[in-house]
Design a protein around this motif. Structure first.
Motif, mmCIF file in Angstrom:
data_model
loop_
_atom_site.group_PDB
_atom_site.id
_atom_site.type_symbol
_atom_site.label_atom_id
_atom_site.label_comp_id
_atom_site.label_asym_id
_atom_site.label_seq_id
_atom_site.Cartn_x
_atom_site.Cartn_y
_atom_site.Cartn_z
ATOM 1 N N HIS A 32 1.036 -1.636 -0.120
ATOM 2 C CA HIS A 32 0.116 -0.193 -0.166
ATOM 3 C C HIS A 32 0.810 1.586 0.200
ATOM 4 O O HIS A 32 2.125 1.382 0.605
ATOM 5 N N GLY A 33 0.706 2.392 -1.176
ATOM 6 C CA GLY A 33 1.323 3.872 -1.264
ATOM 7 C C GLY A 33 2.083 4.318 0.692
ATOM 8 O O GLY A 33 2.247 4.901 0.853
ATOM 9 N N TYR A 55 3.372 -6.259 9.500
ATOM 10 C CA TYR A 55 2.610 -6.658 8.482
ATOM 11 C C TYR A 55 1.520 -5.716 8.606
ATOM 12 O O TYR A 55 1.241 -5.484 9.489
ATOM 13 N N ASP A 56 1.744 -4.986 7.010
ATOM 14 C CA ASP A 56 -0.152 -4.141 7.263
ATOM 15 C C ASP A 56 -1.370 -4.984 6.995
ATOM 16 O O ASP A 56 -1.838 -5.562 6.177
ATOM 17 N N GLY A 57 -1.504 -4.815 8.358
ATOM 18 C CA GLY A 57 -3.026 -5.408 8.226
ATOM 19 C C GLY A 57 -4.323 -4.556 8.442
ATOM 20 O O GLY A 57 -4.996 -5.530 9.125
ATOM 21 N N ALA A 58 -4.049 -3.898 7.893
ATOM 22 C CA ALA A 58 -4.923 -2.862 7.732
ATOM 23 C C ALA A 58 -6.553 -3.330 7.415
ATOM 24 O O ALA A 58 -7.526 -3.228 7.456
ATOM 25 N N PHE A 91 -4.473 2.031 -8.736
ATOM 26 C CA PHE A 91 -4.018 1.820 -8.073
ATOM 27 C C PHE A 91 -4.334 0.334 -7.823
ATOM 28 O O PHE A 91 -5.919 0.295 -7.860
ATOM 29 N N PRO A 92 -3.485 -0.826 -7.390
ATOM 30 C CA PRO A 92 -1.477 0.165 -7.486
ATOM 31 C C PRO A 92 -1.200 1.219 -8.943
ATOM 32 O O PRO A 92 -1.057 -0.175 -10.103
ATOM 33 N N LEU A 93 -0.638 1.308 -8.137
ATOM 34 C CA LEU A 93 0.010 1.573 -9.226
ATOM 35 C C LEU A 93 0.605 0.665 -10.178
ATOM 36 O O LEU A 93 1.401 1.160 -11.984
ATOM 37 N N ILE A 94 0.992 0.363 -9.954
ATOM 38 C CA ILE A 94 2.332 -1.673 -11.367
ATOM 39 C C ILE A 94 1.080 -1.979 -11.492
ATOM 40 O O ILE A 94 1.974 -2.398 -12.794
#
Ligand SMILES: *Cc1c(COP(=O)(O)O)cnc(C)c1O
Length: 476
Positions: free
Chosen positions: A164-165, A236-239, A408-411
């Motif tokens: 995530h950005g 860990y980004d667990g948003a 989004f995502p930018l890739i």
């Protein structure tokens, strides 16, 4: 629509403020206002109609399907609101003596225990106000840990490009240098690139999992091992824990720190700037660094606040957004362990249902099973017919649906990121799929028409660049 200031008429106003129940104090001349506050004067009817008018012009979860990928616009049970509006929760003051808010402290502690059980962590702080804020606090824990060991050379945080950005932004704000590593062809972390990136300057890795392509990284155990092997910590980004709650635990996968967005996973209305909550969890060895005001058992009995010995300090006033915690605990207790697990299973099932049904017309950016969301790429549609992801999003609005997350995502080029959430029925998803297919037929038959969309919304296409660059935030 007119602004409140434009509707205002001298004499229409009536003060809705209750008379004070404490003695009035007079401000010194220096502290008081020289001219009256120019508030609009309106009757209650005028005010009510104004806000109802605004409400009709917006789109919310109660209006229809809202598959905004990554944001999880799922249904928030009304019961949560009932609990959050109980006087014992809503009418308290942060400076009230601890012994008068034991129930509230109990809520924080029970929520902490539940989140520990769900995530596999040992302790949580509820101070951070949102996901990105939690990331910042979490990365500060990593920083404090290395510092406490006198290891000053660990200045780099590795962030895969499918993160995530907010991840690179938070790491940078915390004073780290971000090392970006590209994804492999399958959309997961490129293990070889990770091996090359780690070293004795690695403070840690921030992994968004499932990543922003909606994929669960199949090499997750190897990833955390590589980072630990180099002496770094795993964040860990667990948003968005919707796909894994009740099924797998970051704490069992080698992660040391996590943040969870209560306003995405544990059901609090969000969007439009409402309060969120981004609690940060950690393993025991980091507990001592957590922000101030941890709820603990007091020696003489009862609960109270205490500051961890080596705390990173305060990241927010008082104890964070407590009423969001009340909503989260209500949600967790309503669902129970089995319900939490079922919610995750349905979030994943719904996303895969839509992914499979839409893949006849639209290209899925990365194939295979997805978690709670998936990403379409409209690059080929754009090349062939000149119709962009933005055009399709606007056409969806015209068809009574909120568009998915765009670009989004930018890739992924011309991305549309779809997250149906577990609270949508098969019928609703079938309707949405039919709309997507109808739009695809229109693209084939009459691509020019798509540039005209939407036709019947309160406003049509806005100049988004001008709105972002030169926002008019004041009436005068
Ligand atoms: C939403 C989100 C964030 C940021 O959360 P905010 O509450 O918007 O600050 C971070 N990471 C992921 C994966 C998210 O989906």
């Amino acid at each position: 629509m007119k602004l409140l200031f434009e509707i205002s008429k001298e004499g229409h106003g009536n003060s809705l403020l209750a008379k004070p129940d404490v003695p009035e104090a007079t401000l010194s001349e220096k502290a008081s206002r020289g001219i009256p506050l120019p508030l609009p004067q309106l009757s209650e009817t005028e005010l009510g109609r104004h806000y109802t008018g605004l409400m009709k012009r917006t789109f919310g979860v109660n209006d229809g399907f809202y598959p905004l990928g990554s944001c999880t616009m799922k249904y928030n049970p009304r019961l949560n609101e009932d609990m959050a509006s109980l006087a014992g929760f809503g009418n308290i003051h942060p400076l009230q003596p601890e012994h008068t808010v034991q129930g509230c402290l109990e809520v924080i502690r029970e929520t902490e225990q539940a989140l520990c059980e769900i995530s596999g962590m040992d302790a949580f702080t509820f101070q951070p106000a949102a996901g990105a804020h939690g990331e910042f606090a979490g990365v500060m824990l990593v920083k404090a840990y290395h510092k406490s060991r006198g290891d000053a050379k660990r200045t780099k945080i590795i962030v895969p490009d499918a993160a995530h950005g907010t991840n690179p932004a938070s790491a940078t704000m915390a004073g780290f240098t971000v090392v970006n590593i590209p994804s492999a062809a399958d959309g997961c972390v490129d293990i070889e690139r990770l091996r090359q990136a780690v070293g004795d300057d690695t403070a840690g890795l921030m992994l968004t999992n499932p990543n922003t392509l909606g994929l669960f990284d199949k090499n997750i155990l190897e990833i955390t091992k590589i980072v630990h092997g180099a002496g770094g910590l795993n964040y860990y980004d667990g948003a968005n824990l919707n796909a894994i709650m009740g099924i797998a635990r970051p704490g069992d996968m080698g992660f040391d720190v996590i943040h969870i967005n209560l306003h995405k996973t544990f059901s609090t209305p969000h969007g439009g700037g409402g309060p969120g909550s981004g609690p940060v969890g950690c393993k025991d060895f980091l507990r001592d660094f957590l922000p101030v005001y941890q709820v603990v058992e007091k020696d003489g009995g009862g609960l109270g606040f205490a500051n961890p010995d080596r705390t990173i300090g305060s990241v927010k006033a008082f104890y964070g957004h407590f009423l969001v915690v009340v909503r989260a605990l209500t949600y967790i207790k309503t669902l129970g362990a089995e319900g939490i697990r079922r919610a995750a299973i349905h979030a994943v099932l719904n996303a895969n249902y839509m992914r499979t049904k839409l893949s006849d017309c639209y290209e899925v950016a990365y194939g295979g099973l997805c978690m709670h969301e998936f990403v379409l790429t409209l690059q080929k549609i754009k090349d062939r017919w000149g119709v962009s992801a933005l055009d399709v999003a606007k056409a969806l609005l015209e068809n009574g649906m909120h568009p998915p997350t765009m670009y989004f995502p930018l890739i992924v080029h011309e991305a549309l990121m779809i997250e149906p959430t577990e609270t949508e029925s098969k019928e609703t998803m079938d309707e949405a799929i039919a709309v997507f297919k109808k739009i695809y037929k229109e693209i084939e038959a009459n691509p020019e028409k798509l540039h005209e969309m939407p036709l019947s919304t309160p406003v049509r296409r806005l100049d988004e660049v001008a709105a972002a660059r030169n926002p008019r935030l004041r009436y005068v």
